[in-house]
Scaffold this motif. Structure first.
Motif, PDB file in Angstrom:
ATOM      1  N   LYS A  62      47.150  41.470  39.814  1.00  0.00           N
ATOM      2  CA  LYS A  62      47.211  40.011  38.902  1.00  0.00           C
ATOM      3  C   LYS A  62      46.332  40.312  37.691  1.00  0.00           C
ATOM      4  CE  LYS A  62      48.652  37.576  36.442  1.00  0.00           C
ATOM      5  NZ  LYS A  62      49.925  37.796  36.048  1.00  0.00           N
ATOM      6  N   ILE A 119      49.946  30.633  39.629  1.00  0.00           N
ATOM      7  CA  ILE A 119      50.544  31.395  40.852  1.00  0.00           C
ATOM      8  C   ILE A 119      50.432  30.643  42.174  1.00  0.00           C
ATOM      9  CG2 ILE A 119      50.136  33.541  42.209  1.00  0.00           C
ATOM     10  CD1 ILE A 119      48.982  34.852  39.693  1.00  0.00           C
ATOM     11  N   SER A 179      52.473  44.640  41.863  1.00  0.00           N
ATOM     12  CA  SER A 179      52.110  43.225  41.349  1.00  0.00           C
ATOM     13  C   SER A 179      52.857  42.165  42.166  1.00  0.00           C
ATOM     14  CB  SER A 179      52.146  43.255  39.941  1.00  0.00           C
ATOM     15  OG  SER A 179      51.338  43.851  39.047  1.00  0.00           O
TER      16      SER A 179
END
Ligand code: GDP
Length: 469
Positions: free
Chosen positions: A469, A139, A11
């Protein structure tokens, strides 16, 4: 939907780092962890799976010791995805990351697809679709403004608004459907005026959200700025000075900055997207004409136009003619409304040299005039100051702003349907036809939050996410 699988992915961003995080989610999570994880204190072994805490131990593949790690375990439904989950923080060597991933896959997990953890969270009702999309925006956020917008959407304020609108639409629909059920008997249950009022309110609310997109889109991606002016005026130098990086071609040869270069800076939390353009000079040369065409295209897209004039090369009179020429061209090419939304700033450059234009001469018809030296980096703060006035971040904290293109089009389609309903109500169109438009409007509102969603839509949304994600 593929929610019975146990998925895993790295991740953290690809490459070497101090630490890396590997995620695993799905029904086999704890079974796999039992096979590969050895706690530092063996007696902890039987307890750890019940805890939503972090544990120190090792990842091993049978006799092979791979790394000392911290694992955090989450028991369904109290996890990001809503499934059993583990997050393994290991040392950030790419070898270790991939070796651990391999081991997890060996014992039953499969590599996660892009955005699959968030897709699971959506499927398990942990968040709605617009919140899931906001995770990607969060993000991606490069500025405080983009962060504020994503945060609002992720926290659900926006979804609540859409859901409330849809609920109103549902009650409106039920009134109409009731009328439909009893249509044989020629009774009107719903008061037409009341219906029209309800619809007008709905339309206004959706319209306001729809209209917020142009602001939202600009704030999310950066306020677009076109730097224009004659060749050699110092546009590339100014861009470089502002970006503080040598990204544009600086040259003594007139008209050499022909390729458009885009870049972004962040001032006081707001992103600005600079669009460097070729010269505005009138020329027969083909490439220059292309450049000028492009210049006007850039001005078309820009919210702020920096019109750079070489103060060393021009007299006050010439500069006035140039500014007036620009304004005249703007008038000819754009509507008044379009021009009003653009901030035009005259930048008199090369003030370190002898200038033909007296300082503090403010040109008429433009929003600001500033005197700078791009090369010597003098008075650039004046430009920065004007730019920071163009964005009003503080307003965003209270306002709901649409930033997502998919939502924008869904709102547009629901607005179109509402206009059809209005037409239907004002004419003698049969109620069942009006009901079709009501369902259409509800459908599009539901698409935003994912109350209505298709596999295809979901795939296209989550495919843009990153893996892990
Ligand atoms: P553009 O064609 O408008 O992009 O102009 P450039 O940025 O390539 O600049 C043209 C020339 O002017 C270069 O030689 C720059 O170094 C010079 N120049 C740009 N800004 C200034 C300045 O503020 N002062 C001085 N003295 N020279 C400058």
């Amino acid at each position: 939907m593929k929610n019975s699988a146990t998925i895993t992915a790295i991740s953290t961003s690809p490459g070497k780092g101090a630490i890396a995080v590997i995620r695993m989610s799905g029904p086999l999570t704890f079974t796999i962890i039992k096979k590969v994880y050895r706690p530092v204190i063996e007696s902890n072994n039987k307890y750890y799976l019940n805890l939503k805490t972090t544990h120190l131990g090792s990842i091993c593949d049978k006799e092979e010791w791979i790394d000392e790690v911290l694992i955090t375990l989450y028991k369904a439904p109290n996890s990001y995805t809503g499934d059993d989950m583990a997050e393994i923080s290991c040392h950030g060597s790419t070898y270790i990351q991939h070796r651990i991933l391999q081991v997890l896959i060996k014992y039953g997990a499969r590599p996660a697809e892009t955005g699959e953890f968030t897709l699971m969270a959506f499927i398990h009702g942990k968040m709605d679709l617009s919140q899931a999309e906001a995770v990607a925006d969060l993000i991606d956020a490069r500025s405080q403004t983009a962060h504020t917008l994503a945060k609002q959407q992720m926290r659900g304020g926006y979804s609540e608004k859409i859901k409330a609108l849809r609920k109103k639409m549902v009650s409106f629909a039920s009134l109409i459907e009731l009328e439909l059920d009893f249509s044989e008997e020629d009774v009107t249950f719903a008061d037409r005026d009341q219906l029209k009022k309800l619809l007008a309110d709905l339309k206004n609310e959706i319209k306001a959200l729809h209209a917020s997109f142009s602001l939202g889109n600009v704030l999310k991606h950066g306020i677009p700025i076109a730097i224009v002016g004659s060749p050699n005026a110092g546009k590339s130098t100014l861009l470089n000075a502002l970006l503080n990086e040598e990204r544009a071609l600086v040259s003594d040869i007139p008209g050499t900055t022909r390729d458009t270069i885009e870049d972004t800076i962040v001032i006081n939390g707001t992103a600005y997207r600079f669009i460097d353009t070729a010269g505005l000079r009138e020329s027969e040369e083909k490439i220059e004409i292309m450049g000028m065409k492009r210049t006007w295209e850039k001005i078309d897209k820009a919210a702020v136009v920096l019109y750079v004039i070489d103060g060393n090369a021009h007299t006050e009179k010439q500069a006035t003619t140039m500014v007036n020429g620009l304004l005249k061209n703007l008038d000819a090419r754009f509507t008044k409304k379009q021009i009003d939304t653009k901030k035009i700033i005259v930048v008199v450059n090369k003030c370190d040299l002898k200038s033909g234009i007296p300082y503090q001469r403010a040109f008429k018809g433009v929003d600001h005039t500033v005197y700078i030296s791009a090369k010597e980096q003098q008075h650039l703060e004046k430009i920065i100051e004007i730019l920071s006035q163009t964005a009003a971040i503080q307003r965003l904290e209270e306002e709901l702003v649409v930033t997502n293109t998919r939502h924008f089009y869904a709102l547009e389609r629901s607005l179109e349907a509402i206009r059809e309903i209005e037409k239907g109500l004002s004419s003698s169109i049969p109620t069942d036809l009006v009901a079709v438009d009501i369902r259409t409007a509800m459908h599009y509102l539901g698409e935003i939050t994912g109350e209505i969603s298709s596999q295809e839509v979901l795939e296209s949304i989550f495919s843009t996410f990153c893996i892990g994600k």
